[in-house]
Design a protein around this motif. Structure first.
Motif, PDB file in Angstrom:
ATOM      1  N   GLU A 180      12.698  33.209  31.666  1.00  0.00           N
ATOM      2  CA  GLU A 180      12.860  34.247  32.691  1.00  0.00           C
ATOM      3  C   GLU A 180      14.247  34.892  32.609  1.00  0.00           C
ATOM      4  N   TYR A 181      14.331  36.111  33.111  1.00  0.00           N
ATOM      5  CA  TYR A 181      15.584  36.873  33.068  1.00  0.00           C
ATOM      6  C   TYR A 181      15.964  37.339  34.468  1.00  0.00           C
ATOM      7  N   SER A 229      18.157  40.341  36.606  1.00  0.00           N
ATOM      8  CA  SER A 229      18.737  41.680  36.482  1.00  0.00           C
ATOM      9  C   SER A 229      20.024  41.743  37.286  1.00  0.00           C
ATOM     10  N   TYR A 234      19.853  35.667  40.471  1.00  0.00           N
ATOM     11  CA  TYR A 234      18.469  35.426  40.042  1.00  0.00           C
ATOM     12  C   TYR A 234      17.511  35.578  41.232  1.00  0.00           C
ATOM     13  N   THR A 273      18.796  45.793  33.679  1.00  0.00           N
ATOM     14  CA  THR A 273      17.513  45.183  34.044  1.00  0.00           C
ATOM     15  C   THR A 273      17.182  44.076  33.043  1.00  0.00           C
ATOM     16  N   ASP A 274      16.832  42.898  33.576  1.00  0.00           N
ATOM     17  CA  ASP A 274      16.517  41.736  32.732  1.00  0.00           C
ATOM     18  C   ASP A 274      17.615  41.496  31.693  1.00  0.00           C
TER      19      ASP A 274
END
Ligand SMILES: Cc1cc2nc3c(=O)[nH]c(=O)nc-3n(C[C@H](O)[C@H](O)[C@H](O)COP(=O)(O)OP(=O)(O)OC[C@H]3O[C@@H](n4cnc5c(N)ncnc54)[C@H](O)[C@@H]3O)c2cc1C
Length: 213
Positions: free
Chosen positions: A30-31, A33, A96, A136-137
């Protein structure tokens, strides 16, 4: 030989046919932003208010919106050299899963940065220029079990001669960690697995330059 040095979703897409097990692991990464708010002040307005150092981190328990501020003109000589009368600061927002703040308008992010800087260091001056940059991400997340996942990805990838992976999603997001993973990937292609094994087993201990610059 191929080194896959792209973020997890792109790596998963590239590897899905040749290394489906690695691709499945990559899809689970998961990332977060974030947005960077850059604020330029007249040096005479800002420098007296700023404490020594090159910035500060804000733990979530403090209840602020910004999560860090970098005194960019102090941290980087080339920024200070651009204009001796200007001091550049940077704040970042977006922890996060904190999506609400990233949906706010640029002007709101500038306002909240100014508010939190005032609370943190007493900086009350108005900036002469501002810019908001959204990533983003941009930051891979390392939940519990991440290192085991990285080990599995490398094991699956290692079954294909001439293929290696590197980048922020494996051993650390800081530039030194990314560079270390790149060196390890190249060694792996040459048949030397020492670095990749050390990084996988103990990424922080293996990084000579620390986790970030
Ligand atoms: C806002 C921000 C501030 C940061 N500040 C610092 C800092 O001060 N110090 C520090 O040490 N680290 C910092 N980091 C972390 C560090 O910059 C990154 O973790 C690091 O640059 C990631 O490097 P990378 O090579 O893994 O990925 P990237 O630099 O993202 O490179 C991946 C490349 O893959 C390309 N790509 C994507 N998909 C494909 C595809 N399908 N095919 C081909 N190419 C593709 C992209 O265009 C990109 O060029 C920061 C990160 C962010 C987001």
């Amino acid at each position: 030989a191929v080194v896959v040095a792209v973020p997890a979703p792109a790596a998963a897409a590239l590897l899905s046919a040749e290394a489906p097990a690695a691709a499945a692991e990559l899809r689970a990464v998961e990332y977060a932003s974030m947005a960077l708010i850059t604020l330029a002040y007249r040096r005479s307005d800002a420098d007296a208010a700023l404490p020594d150092g090159s910035g500060f981190l804000v733990p979530p328990v403090d209840g602020r919106t910004i999560k860090a501020s970098t005194f960019a003109s102090r941290k980087w000589g080339w920024i200070a050299d651009q204009d001796p009368d200007v001091t550049v600061l940077r704040t970042s927002v977006g922890r996060y899963s904190e999506t609400e703040v990233l949906g706010r308008a640029d002007a709101d992010l500038v306002d909240v940065s100014r508010h939190d800087l005032r609370e943190a260091v007493g900086l009350t001056a108005a900036p002469v220029e501002t810019r908001v940059t959204r990533w983003t991400d941009g930051l891979p997340q390392y939940p519990v079990g991440h290192h085991a996942r990285v080990a599995r990805i490398r094991a699956h990838v290692g079954e294909l001669p001439g293929l290696a992976v590197c980048g922020a999603l494996y051993d650390g997001v800081g530039i030194p960690a990314c560079v270390a993973s790149a060196y390890a990937a190249v060694d792996q292609l040459g048949g030397d697995l020492t670095a990749v094994r050390e990084l996988t087993a103990a990424p922080v201990r293996s990084l000579h330059g620390g986790a970030g610059e």
